[in-house]
Design a protein around this motif. Sequence first.
Motif, PDB file in Angstrom:
ATOM      1  N   LEU A 202       0.828  -1.208   0.000  1.00  0.00           N
ATOM      2  CA  LEU A 202       0.000   0.000   0.000  1.00  0.00           C
ATOM      3  C   LEU A 202       0.862   1.258   0.000  1.00  0.00           C
ATOM      4  O   LEU A 202       0.514   2.267  -0.624  1.00  0.00           O
ATOM      5  N   ASN A 203       2.003   1.202   0.674  1.00  0.00           N
ATOM      6  CA  ASN A 203       2.907   2.344   0.694  1.00  0.00           C
ATOM      7  C   ASN A 203       3.565   2.546  -0.673  1.00  0.00           C
ATOM      8  O   ASN A 203       3.719   3.689  -1.143  1.00  0.00           O
ATOM      9  N   GLU A 204       3.938   1.443  -1.345  1.00  0.00           N
ATOM     10  CA  GLU A 204       4.498   1.538  -2.686  1.00  0.00           C
ATOM     11  C   GLU A 204       3.482   2.140  -3.662  1.00  0.00           C
ATOM     12  O   GLU A 204       3.834   2.945  -4.528  1.00  0.00           O
ATOM     13  N   LYS A 205       2.246   1.737  -3.498  1.00  0.00           N
ATOM     14  CA  LYS A 205       1.174   2.301  -4.329  1.00  0.00           C
ATOM     15  C   LYS A 205       1.076   3.809  -4.118  1.00  0.00           C
ATOM     16  O   LYS A 205       1.015   4.590  -5.084  1.00  0.00           O
ATOM     17  N   LYS A 206       1.086   4.219  -2.874  1.00  0.00           N
ATOM     18  CA  LYS A 206       0.903   5.630  -2.552  1.00  0.00           C
ATOM     19  C   LYS A 206       2.072   6.487  -3.035  1.00  0.00           C
ATOM     20  O   LYS A 206       1.868   7.595  -3.558  1.00  0.00           O
ATOM     21  N   LEU A 207       3.298   5.983  -2.899  1.00  0.00           N
ATOM     22  CA  LEU A 207       4.475   6.781  -3.203  1.00  0.00           C
ATOM     23  C   LEU A 207       4.784   6.865  -4.696  1.00  0.00           C
ATOM     24  O   LEU A 207       5.252   7.903  -5.185  1.00  0.00           O
ATOM     25  N   TYR A 208       4.539   5.769  -5.428  1.00  0.00           N
ATOM     26  CA  TYR A 208       5.095   5.697  -6.773  1.00  0.00           C
ATOM     27  C   TYR A 208       4.111   5.349  -7.892  1.00  0.00           C
ATOM     28  O   TYR A 208       4.459   5.520  -9.071  1.00  0.00           O
ATOM     29  N   SER A 209       2.932   4.865  -7.586  1.00  0.00           N
ATOM     30  CA  SER A 209       2.119   4.198  -8.604  1.00  0.00           C
ATOM     31  C   SER A 209       0.963   5.049  -9.111  1.00  0.00           C
ATOM     32  O   SER A 209       0.334   5.789  -8.347  1.00  0.00           O
ATOM     33  N   VAL A 210       0.697   4.908 -10.405  1.00  0.00           N
ATOM     34  CA  VAL A 210      -0.457   5.547 -11.025  1.00  0.00           C
ATOM     35  C   VAL A 210      -1.310   4.473 -11.681  1.00  0.00           C
ATOM     36  O   VAL A 210      -0.837   3.373 -11.973  1.00  0.00           O
TER      37      VAL A 210
END
Length: 497
Positions: free
Chosen positions: A450-458
């Motif tokens: 979830l943190n990877e999604k928030k920081l880097y993902s579109v």
Amino acid sequence: MKKYCFCMTGNQLWFDAAIKIKELGIAEPVIWLGDDRHFCNAKSVFGNAVIPMADLVHYQENIENIEYSSEHIDFFLSQNYLRAKDRCTKMMDRLDLYSTYGRLDREIVFNKLAIFYLKKLEKAKPEALIVAEMPHSHAQYLLYEICDFLGLAIFKFNTWMPVPLLFMQDVRTGQRVELDQEINSKYNRDIEDDIHNYIHAIIKRMKDDQAYELSYMKAQRQSLLFSNKVKNFFKGGVIEALKEFWFQFRKNIKYNYYKINPYKLGAFGRYKIKRLRRKSLKKELVNNQRSVDLNRQYAYFALHFEPERTTNPDGGAFHDQYLAILQLRKLMPNNIDIFVKEHPSQFYMADKGSRGRSPLFYEAIHNVQGVHLIDMDIDSIDLIKNSVLVSTITGSVALEAAVMGRKSVIFGDTWFNNCPNVFTWSEDLSFNNIMKQPTKDSDDILTFLLNEKKLYSVIGCQNISAQLRYPRATRKDFLSIELEGVTNLMKKAFLEI
């Protein structure tokens, strides 16, 4: 306005993003390699920057009048050249329909493409290479290595496997481009629910001892049923067979040398080669499989289907999975065996799979101490649960193991790099240090994702096959959101150049 090379897929997203970046006055492609379904539209916008992929991949004889004059000739004595030649030659296995596309032909095709790119790059003088996915055709991968040799900035998009998310990554540093925007709240809820469900489904399978099969693999397996073979043949196979016959017939009556079928094999000869190649691969697998005891200490190595991007080029030096097995043997204590399991798709997709694996591979495995090729039908959940360690090149089995509380080692670059319980191979990695690390639970894995999604993902889909997996990916609002997200990531990347 910056100049860049662009390698893109068939998804309309990448064409639209390139246009938007140009309209914003940020950058313009000076070399365009992509799915030829966009060729005419791209040509009308970007002119001579657009090169037909069909010529680069299949019909190099159409590339004429290169007039190469030693531009960047040091490339041919570089590590980039050696690496590209090794990996591109292997990528050409995909084209080797009848086991007749030889090394000599592959080598000269490779060298001709090299002088074509070196000449074109010297004239175009781009500052960066942007790829919608890591290049895995020999034509695109060679361009990638030459751009690296010339010191261009290189950024790639990568995709999450279970959900329609993309992130952008500096290839040299591995650093992901950070976001300055949030995902649309409606789709954010859906995607977070999908991530939760993905993790919980793994846990449920583990607790319930459920045999697990990915949906695409189930479809591949069912396609081998006789009734489905007949249905698929009349549904589309007969058309493909007729197209192949007509294409090869026209090639056979021409004088020009055709590297894929240089001996002008007829329809029956071509069919016999394909059938014997599939048969030999399956026979050698069966002959070399061993019965094993899952109660003893072992590491589980899950082979990838080949040829595929997940090993070549995502595996880097370990696109040869045999090398990964050798390094895993070095990593593991001698008293711990290694169980190697073949990927079912190697036989479900028989025509392609037999191009990507030598029948000799299976026997070679047994020449490594304590390494055993095991029955392909043993369930992966059981193998993970009873193992001391799981290993693969970039496969999701490493993430599944992490969720189940098992440590895993990956040898390549994947979308879940740095996930808790997952270790990336390096020369200084040791088994004792891996085992000393505290084991994280599934909540830690979920928090990481979830943190990877928030920081880097579109929101977005790399290619058309990804769009087909996610029905919502064709909605008008989804398409608008993914274009905005991808454009913003590209803008940030160009600002870093």
